[in-house]
Design a protein around this motif. Structure first.
Motif, PDB file in Angstrom:
ATOM      1  N   CYS A 106       9.389  72.671 -13.320  1.00  0.00           N
ATOM      2  CA  CYS A 106       9.198  72.336 -14.343  1.00  0.00           C
ATOM      3  C   CYS A 106       8.453  71.175 -15.302  1.00  0.00           C
ATOM      4  O   CYS A 106       7.557  72.291 -15.460  1.00  0.00           O
ATOM      5  N   TYR A 107       9.532  70.900 -16.339  1.00  0.00           N
ATOM      6  CA  TYR A 107       9.339  71.049 -17.897  1.00  0.00           C
ATOM      7  C   TYR A 107       8.812  70.022 -17.282  1.00  0.00           C
ATOM      8  O   TYR A 107       9.639  68.664 -17.364  1.00  0.00           O
TER       9      TYR A 107
ATOM     10  N   ARG B 156      11.693  65.065 -14.136  1.00  0.00           N
ATOM     11  CA  ARG B 156      11.193  66.416 -13.929  1.00  0.00           C
ATOM     12  C   ARG B 156      11.991  66.749 -12.695  1.00  0.00           C
ATOM     13  O   ARG B 156      13.135  66.768 -12.111  1.00  0.00           O
ATOM     14  N   MET B 157      12.761  68.320 -13.828  1.00  0.00           N
ATOM     15  CA  MET B 157      14.441  68.581 -13.019  1.00  0.00           C
ATOM     16  C   MET B 157      14.084  69.937 -12.915  1.00  0.00           C
ATOM     17  O   MET B 157      13.223  70.622 -14.246  1.00  0.00           O
TER      18      MET B 157
ATOM     19  N   THR C 266       3.280  79.668 -14.606  1.00  0.00           N
ATOM     20  CA  THR C 266       3.180  78.583 -15.526  1.00  0.00           C
ATOM     21  C   THR C 266       1.578  79.551 -16.232  1.00  0.00           C
ATOM     22  O   THR C 266       1.059  78.528 -17.344  1.00  0.00           O
ATOM     23  N   ASP C 267       1.304  80.399 -16.205  1.00  0.00           N
ATOM     24  CA  ASP C 267       0.973  81.415 -17.845  1.00  0.00           C
ATOM     25  C   ASP C 267       1.711  81.582 -18.852  1.00  0.00           C
ATOM     26  O   ASP C 267       1.180  81.382 -19.794  1.00  0.00           O
ATOM     27  N   LEU C 268       2.981  81.987 -18.390  1.00  0.00           N
ATOM     28  CA  LEU C 268       4.026  82.364 -19.122  1.00  0.00           C
ATOM     29  C   LEU C 268       3.952  81.523 -20.011  1.00  0.00           C
ATOM     30  O   LEU C 268       4.585  81.289 -20.904  1.00  0.00           O
ATOM     31  N   LEU C 269       4.513  80.374 -19.244  1.00  0.00           N
ATOM     32  CA  LEU C 269       5.818  79.110 -20.018  1.00  0.00           C
ATOM     33  C   LEU C 269       4.885  78.041 -20.315  1.00  0.00           C
ATOM     34  O   LEU C 269       4.288  77.357 -19.564  1.00  0.00           O
ATOM     35  N   PRO C 270       4.926  76.667 -21.228  1.00  0.00           N
ATOM     36  CA  PRO C 270       3.578  75.727 -21.539  1.00  0.00           C
ATOM     37  C   PRO C 270       4.787  74.966 -20.660  1.00  0.00           C
ATOM     38  O   PRO C 270       5.962  74.460 -21.159  1.00  0.00           O
ATOM     39  N   GLY C 271       3.387  73.852 -20.537  1.00  0.00           N
ATOM     40  CA  GLY C 271       3.762  72.454 -19.937  1.00  0.00           C
ATOM     41  C   GLY C 271       4.524  72.694 -18.668  1.00  0.00           C
ATOM     42  O   GLY C 271       5.401  71.820 -18.429  1.00  0.00           O
ATOM     43  N   VAL C 272       4.532  73.844 -18.036  1.00  0.00           N
ATOM     44  CA  VAL C 272       5.002  73.693 -16.443  1.00  0.00           C
ATOM     45  C   VAL C 272       4.426  73.058 -15.626  1.00  0.00           C
ATOM     46  O   VAL C 272       3.074  72.985 -15.326  1.00  0.00           O
ATOM     47  N   GLU C 273       4.785  71.792 -14.709  1.00  0.00           N
ATOM     48  CA  GLU C 273       3.526  71.932 -13.420  1.00  0.00           C
ATOM     49  C   GLU C 273       4.953  72.351 -12.437  1.00  0.00           C
ATOM     50  O   GLU C 273       6.328  72.358 -12.271  1.00  0.00           O
TER      51      GLU C 273
ATOM     52  N   VAL D  26      12.957  71.991 -21.741  1.00  0.00           N
ATOM     53  CA  VAL D  26      12.129  71.606 -22.607  1.00  0.00           C
ATOM     54  C   VAL D  26      13.207  70.406 -23.732  1.00  0.00           C
ATOM     55  O   VAL D  26      13.140  69.352 -24.425  1.00  0.00           O
ATOM     56  N   ARG D  27      14.549  71.063 -23.649  1.00  0.00           N
ATOM     57  CA  ARG D  27      15.171  70.135 -24.686  1.00  0.00           C
ATOM     58  C   ARG D  27      15.879  69.246 -23.945  1.00  0.00           C
ATOM     59  O   ARG D  27      15.834  68.138 -24.286  1.00  0.00           O
ATOM     60  N   ARG D  28      16.267  69.829 -22.058  1.00  0.00           N
ATOM     61  CA  ARG D  28      16.690  68.148 -21.593  1.00  0.00           C
ATOM     62  C   ARG D  28      15.127  67.013 -21.501  1.00  0.00           C
ATOM     63  O   ARG D  28      16.315  65.654 -21.453  1.00  0.00           O
ATOM     64  N   TYR D  29      14.497  67.788 -21.274  1.00  0.00           N
ATOM     65  CA  TYR D  29      13.394  67.013 -21.436  1.00  0.00           C
ATOM     66  C   TYR D  29      13.019  65.684 -23.169  1.00  0.00           C
ATOM     67  O   TYR D  29      12.861  64.934 -22.860  1.00  0.00           O
ATOM     68  N   ASN D  30      12.963  66.229 -24.052  1.00  0.00           N
ATOM     69  CA  ASN D  30      12.615  66.150 -25.344  1.00  0.00           C
ATOM     70  C   ASN D  30      13.558  65.306 -25.245  1.00  0.00           C
ATOM     71  O   ASN D  30      13.807  64.017 -25.860  1.00  0.00           O
ATOM     72  N   HIS D  31      15.336  65.418 -24.781  1.00  0.00           N
ATOM     73  CA  HIS D  31      16.044  64.631 -25.217  1.00  0.00           C
ATOM     74  C   HIS D  31      16.034  63.276 -24.227  1.00  0.00           C
ATOM     75  O   HIS D  31      16.258  61.916 -24.593  1.00  0.00           O
ATOM     76  N   GLN D  32      16.427  63.636 -23.005  1.00  0.00           N
ATOM     77  CA  GLN D  32      15.630  61.974 -22.198  1.00  0.00           C
ATOM     78  C   GLN D  32      14.624  60.962 -22.897  1.00  0.00           C
ATOM     79  O   GLN D  32      14.643  60.017 -22.687  1.00  0.00           O
TER      80      GLN D  32
END
Length: 153
Positions: free
Chosen positions: A29-30, A41-42, A11-18, A142-148
């Motif tokens: 999940c992003y 959330r996938m 969670t510290d390494l990757l932004p926007g992670v839940e 991130v790409r999947r989230y942004n597309h959806q």
């Protein structure tokens, strides 16, 4: 590194992670915007600490956990060759790997067909090898989230 330390590191390494937790499993999940419905959330990675979903890795051993992540098919193939077929029933893919072995990057025992890989209790050197793969898995999410999310606007 223990499972809790690894979870915090991700969670510290990757932004926007839940991180969602259920049945002693952490689902990464992003999901950067809480206003976006939970349907988006996938997980792009999971951290499993029990044999509840499969017994391939013998996670009932004290202190043992498995980090799983989904990579691009091309990445999987460069590492392990063609993805195997999904196993039938509650079976395990037949890749010739010892899914109980610690600190070794290998195909996921169930989801290798979907380009998922795993590692049990990665050591410092192995974690350094995993970092770009985590970044890749996160990027896919991130790409999947942004597309959806774009479709919803």
């Amino acid at each position: 590194m223990d499972a809790q330390t690894l979870s915090k590191t991700l969670t510290d390494l990757l932004p926007g992670v839940e991180v969602l937790e259920a049945d002693q499993t952490h689902f990464f999940c992003y999901h950067p915007d809480p206003a976006v419905p939970a349907d988006y959330r996938m997980p792009f990675a999971t951290l499993v600490t029990t044999d509840a979903h499969d017994q391939a890795s013998d996670l009932s051993r004290p202190g043992i956990y498995r980090l799983n992540l989904g990579v691009r098919p091309q990445t999987y193939q460069a590492m392990f060759g063609q993805q195997p077929a999904l196993p039938e029933g509650s079976g395990v893919v037949q890749t010739g790997h010892d899914f109980t072995k610690l600190d070794q990057i290998m195909p996921h025992p169930i989801y290798a067909a979907m380009s998922w890989i795993c590692v049990l209790n990665p050591g410092p050197e192995t974690f350094e090898h995993i970092k770009p793969l985590l970044t890749e898995a996160h990027g896919i999410a991130v790409r999947r989230y942004n597309h959806q999310h774009h479709k919803e606007k």
